[in-house]
Enzyme design. Structure first.
Site, PDB file in Angstrom:
ATOM      1  N   ASP A  76      38.568 -68.901-129.291  1.00 22.88           N
ATOM      2  CA  ASP A  76      38.165 -70.048-130.106  1.00 22.88           C
ATOM      3  C   ASP A  76      36.653 -70.202-130.026  1.00 22.88           C
ATOM      4  O   ASP A  76      36.105 -70.519-128.965  1.00 22.88           O
ATOM      5  CB  ASP A  76      38.853 -71.318-129.581  1.00 22.88           C
ATOM      6  CG  ASP A  76      38.473 -72.541-130.400  1.00 22.88           C
ATOM      7  OD1 ASP A  76      38.936 -72.640-131.552  1.00 22.88           O
ATOM      8  OD2 ASP A  76      37.694 -73.388-129.899  1.00 22.88           O
TER       9      ASP A  76
ATOM     10  N   LYS B 220      34.509 -72.207-136.772  1.00 24.01           N
ATOM     11  CA  LYS B 220      34.522 -73.521-137.417  1.00 24.01           C
ATOM     12  C   LYS B 220      33.286 -73.760-138.277  1.00 24.01           C
ATOM     13  O   LYS B 220      32.183 -73.310-137.946  1.00 24.01           O
ATOM     14  CB  LYS B 220      34.618 -74.617-136.347  1.00 24.01           C
ATOM     15  CG  LYS B 220      35.787 -74.411-135.385  1.00 24.01           C
ATOM     16  CD  LYS B 220      35.836 -75.491-134.309  1.00 24.01           C
ATOM     17  CE  LYS B 220      36.896 -75.181-133.277  1.00 24.01           C
ATOM     18  NZ  LYS B 220      36.461 -74.198-132.283  1.00 24.01           N
TER      19      LYS B 220
ATOM     20  N   TYR C 161      28.709 -73.820-131.180  1.00 20.32           N
ATOM     21  CA  TYR C 161      28.788 -73.452-129.755  1.00 20.32           C
ATOM     22  C   TYR C 161      27.784 -72.356-129.396  1.00 20.32           C
ATOM     23  O   TYR C 161      27.482 -72.154-128.224  1.00 20.32           O
ATOM     24  CB  TYR C 161      30.173 -72.921-129.378  1.00 20.32           C
ATOM     25  CG  TYR C 161      31.352 -73.817-129.603  1.00 20.32           C
ATOM     26  CD1 TYR C 161      31.208 -75.193-129.825  1.00 20.32           C
ATOM     27  CD2 TYR C 161      32.640 -73.292-129.589  1.00 20.32           C
ATOM     28  CE1 TYR C 161      32.315 -75.994-130.051  1.00 20.32           C
ATOM     29  CE2 TYR C 161      33.744 -74.092-129.797  1.00 20.32           C
ATOM     30  CZ  TYR C 161      33.582 -75.440-130.038  1.00 20.32           C
ATOM     31  OH  TYR C 161      34.684 -76.220-130.253  1.00 20.32           O
TER      32      TYR C 161
ATOM     33  N   HIS D  37      35.117 -78.407-138.716  1.00 19.22           N
ATOM     34  CA  HIS D  37      34.927 -78.816-137.323  1.00 19.22           C
ATOM     35  C   HIS D  37      35.111 -80.323-137.110  1.00 19.22           C
ATOM     36  O   HIS D  37      35.748 -80.751-136.154  1.00 19.22           O
ATOM     37  CB  HIS D  37      33.534 -78.385-136.843  1.00 19.22           C
ATOM     38  CG  HIS D  37      33.438 -78.222-135.358  1.00 19.22           C
ATOM     39  ND1 HIS D  37      32.650 -77.261-134.763  1.00 19.22           N
ATOM     40  CD2 HIS D  37      34.020 -78.884-134.339  1.00 19.22           C
ATOM     41  CE1 HIS D  37      32.767 -77.351-133.450  1.00 19.22           C
ATOM     42  NE2 HIS D  37      33.585 -78.329-133.168  1.00 19.22           N
TER      43      HIS D  37
END
Length: 310
Positions: free
Chosen positions: A44, A79, A49, A112
């Site tokens: 994921d 995302k 990130y 997201h």
């Protein structure tokens, strides 16, 4: 678990890759490679990130080393970040993510958050004037186009409430396959779980262990006496008991651990089950949400409204 997308399945346990505080790309790459060796096949990631490049590098290396036979063995989620949450930017955004991942497609592309940012986050909290409501119709049309073009096998959302899902379902051509939300013994999401089950939307749990060690998480799960007692009696870790509980709710999960031993423990939850008495004890635990958008974006009206919903 089987998803509503034709023929798609998602591994029950994947590896989360958001680190707080942030780690360097090499640390993430090495951790993902170790996870592949341990048997993980779902990773994921998200644009925000900063983990897409190291995830892609680790998977490319795993294929070179023969740890997996083909890209198709993996389930990769990424995302759409809030700064690209506009209909005409969705295709551009997924193509950026695919370039980072060195892949032709992802298995799941998620919206997201149900909000839009007018510029990149440079500080927290975010000035209110940069936070806007999302135009879900145009964004979702862009998401559907991503799937139609084969850039992703499936599309879904993250941090969406029953109300927002109801709105989305009312106009979408392709319904969301997944809703990724916080889910753990201390935030059981009963209403949302029932709603999603009725609508054929699979739940993936983030923070299934309470995100201990992050600025938004705490030790309430891993340090919980009730869960510790069950773990001792079953000769399991508190993490394994909590993850097994999530699995028995019918949800997949993406716990984040870059520790080799804990990675292996977190995926070792399938040859036993909780008793009815143990489940009842866990279901008596007080409910408290761990992750709030307000803690990152600031206590703005739109942010607080989303937090209250989900």
């Amino acid at each position: 678990f089987t998803l509503s997308c034709a023929g798609q399945t998602i591994p029950a346990v994947g590896l989360g890759t958001v680190s707080d505080p942030r780690v360097d790309a090499e640390t993430t790459r090495v951790a993902v490679l170790e996870a592949i060796k341990a048997g993980y096949r779902h990773f994921d990631s998200a644009f925000v990130y900063g983990s897409e490049k190291p995830v892609g590098e680790a998977i490319a290396e795993a294929l070179r080393l023969g740890l997996a036979k083909s890209r198709d063995e993996f389930f990769i989620t990424t995302k759409l970040w809030c700064t690209f949450a506009e209909g005409d930017q969705v295709i551009t955004a997924i193509k950026m993510s695919l370039k980072n991942l060195q892949m032709d497609y992802v298995d799941m592309y998620l919206v997201h958050l149900p909000l839009r940012l007018t510029q990149q986050m440079t500080k927290s909290p975010v000035p209110r004037e940069h936070i806007m409501p999302i135009d879900l119709k145009s964004v979702w049309a862009g998401m559907e186009e991503c799937q139609n073009l084969g850039l992703t096998k499936g599309i879904g959302v993250s941090n969406f409430s029953c109300k927002r899902l109801e709105d989305l379902i009312s106009f979408c051509k392709i319904p969301p396959a997944i809703n990724q939300v916080e889910l753990n013994p201390f935030w059981r999401q009963k209403e949302l779980m029932e709603f999603c089950k009725a609508k054929g939307i699979h739940i993936t749990a983030y923070s299934p262990l309470g995100a201990h060690g992050t600025k938004w998480g705490d030790n309430r799960i891993l340090g919980c006496n009730v869960i510790e007692e069950i773990a001792k009696a079953r000769v399991k870790t508190t993490a394994q008991v909590s993850l097994r509980w999530v699995y028995e709710q019918g949800a997949s999960m993406v716990p984040k651990s870059f520790n080799k031993e804990r990675m292996r423990q977190n995926i070792d939850i399938f040859d036993w089950s909780l008793t009815e008495e143990e489940i009842n004890k866990i279901n008596q635990l007080p409910q408290r949400k761990g992750s709030t958008l307000a803690s990152t974006f600031g206590p703005h009206d739109l942010v607080l409204e989303i937090d209250a919903d989900i």
